[in-house]
Design an enzyme around this catalytic site. Structure first.
Site, short mmCIF file in Angstrom:
data_model
loop_
_atom_site.label_atom_id
_atom_site.label_comp_id
_atom_site.label_asym_id
_atom_site.label_seq_id
_atom_site.Cartn_x
_atom_site.Cartn_y
_atom_site.Cartn_z
N LEU A 105 0.77 -1.12 -0.26
CA LEU A 105 -0.09 0.05 0.06
C LEU A 105 0.99 1.40 0.08
O LEU A 105 1.82 1.46 0.66
CB LEU A 105 -0.81 -0.01 1.10
CG LEU A 105 -1.72 -1.08 1.51
CD1 LEU A 105 -2.83 -1.20 2.63
CD2 LEU A 105 -2.80 -1.41 -0.22
N HIS A 106 0.30 2.37 -0.71
CA HIS A 106 0.90 3.81 -0.81
C HIS A 106 -0.18 4.51 -0.60
O HIS A 106 -1.17 4.26 -0.22
CB HIS A 106 2.02 3.75 -2.05
CG HIS A 106 0.94 3.27 -3.33
ND1 HIS A 106 -0.05 4.02 -3.66
CD2 HIS A 106 1.33 2.33 -4.07
CE1 HIS A 106 -0.53 3.59 -4.63
NE2 HIS A 106 0.10 2.29 -5.08
N HIS A 160 -3.39 4.13 -2.23
CA HIS A 160 -4.29 3.55 -1.69
C HIS A 160 -4.96 4.18 -0.43
O HIS A 160 -6.26 4.16 -0.34
CB HIS A 160 -3.42 2.01 -1.29
CG HIS A 160 -3.21 1.29 -2.19
ND1 HIS A 160 -1.83 1.06 -2.58
CD2 HIS A 160 -3.88 0.57 -3.14
CE1 HIS A 160 -1.60 0.21 -3.59
NE2 HIS A 160 -2.91 -0.07 -3.88
N GLN A 208 -7.92 6.04 -10.88
CA GLN A 208 -8.10 6.00 -12.25
C GLN A 208 -6.85 5.74 -12.89
O GLN A 208 -6.87 5.42 -14.15
CB GLN A 208 -8.30 7.72 -12.49
CG GLN A 208 -8.19 8.13 -13.83
CD GLN A 208 -9.10 7.63 -14.84
OE1 GLN A 208 -10.21 7.19 -14.43
NE2 GLN A 208 -9.11 7.36 -16.05
N SER A 252 2.85 3.92 -7.65
CA SER A 252 2.56 2.67 -7.85
C SER A 252 3.35 1.70 -7.17
O SER A 252 4.46 2.15 -6.87
CB SER A 252 2.65 2.28 -9.56
OG SER A 252 2.70 0.93 -9.83
#
Length: 303
Positions: A53-54, A57, A168, A205
């Site tokens: 997760l980043h 997220h 998106q 990402s």
């Protein structure tokens, strides 16, 4: 906390105040907990992830927290959406760090099943969306979206969510999932949230961590190229070939970047546009060292 053969142990983490975050790898438990939340009158939001997760997220979790009374985050590296030679084995799995981020952003339940929990036997049932999965990333990843749609269907059925939140950046995935939900009359809303970017424009990402220092310096040129395409369209350009040529010229300034595709497509059908009209999705994919990077922007010319 450590994994076992059947998934992650069920635990309860005490957060600030009296609120608690629960973690499970068991389908029966997550169903019980979401049923209890629904009985209490709470809307259920799901943020499906593969972990690592980043901040992107985190933005989805925050939106789920604003809109829903009960928030579930799934952490599952889904084997059925990886093709031969892809990075399934190397995909980052920093479970403890992921839990910490979920705690910080007010998640109610983390669902972290094992592959054996999600696919207890040979999987014979698949959810396939045709047409729109054959464009863009689907050209080089022929079974990828079958894996995505199948695992999302399973997660939607398991969690029973009212709203599922996607980013998106994965534009094609969002279009595919929305179409699947509409076509199959699934009783939930798909909410697509804006792409989160680093200060230099690179789309956030999990795979960015594959990049070396030099590759990380080169990577923002992808967004720079997309912006050049947008400028052309906003200035009145209607020929998609000319826009592609300009985007490619910018991306070629980073010689290590291996372009997979540069496409200007209809935002709903994902078919190539012959002439740029009102709205167009500019989508690109490229390889930079071990990382496959994708990005996109939607441009509405107002014409």
């Amino acid at each position: 906390m450590s994994p076992n053969a059947s998934g992650w142990r069920s635990v309860e983490i005490v957060l600030k105040g009296a609120r608690r975050m629960r973690v499970t790898g068991k389908i029966a438990e997550i169903r019980q907990w979401t049923a209890e939340a629904r009985a209490a009158g709470k809307g259920i939001g799901l943020v499906p992830t593969m972990g690592a997760l980043h901040v992107g997220h985190a933005s989805l979790i925050d939106e789920a927290r604003r809109r829903c009374g009960f928030v579930v985050v799934s952490l599952f590296v889904n084997p059925t959406q990886f093709g031969p030679g892809e990075d399934f084995d190397n995909y980052p799995r920093p479970f403890e760090r992921d839990l910490a981020l979920c705690e910080q952003h007010g998640v109610d339940v983390v669902f972290a099943p094992s592959a054996a929990e999600m696919y207890p036997r040979e999987n014979l049932s698949w959810v396939t969306v045709s047409g729109i999965t054959e464009h863009l990333c689907g050209r080089s990843r022929p079974n990828h979206f079958r894996g995505v749609t199948t695992v999302c269907t399973k997660l939607f059925n398991i969690v029973g969510c009212d709203v599922a939140f996607f980013g998106q950046k994965d534009a094609q995935q969002c279009v595919v999932i929305r179409r699947m939900v509409a076509d199959l009359n699934m009783p939930l809303e798909i909410l697509v949230c804006p792409t989160v970017r680093e200060a230099d424009g690179l789309a956030v990402s999990s795979r960015n961590q594959y990049l070396s220092a030099q590759q990380r310096k080169d990577a923002p040129i992808i967004y720079e190229a997309l912006k050049k395409g947008r400028e052309m369209i906003e200035a009145g350009e209607t020929d998609p070939a000319r826009v592609r040529e300009r985007i490619e010229a910018v991306m070629r300034r980073a010689p290590a970047l291996q372009i997979e595709y540069i496409s200007l497509v209809d935002p709903e059908t994902l078919e190539d546009v012959k002439r740029i009209g009102r709205a167009v999705l500019i989508a690109v994919a490229a390889r930079l060292g071990p990382a496959r990077l994708i990005d996109n922007i939607v441009v509405d010319s107002g014409r």
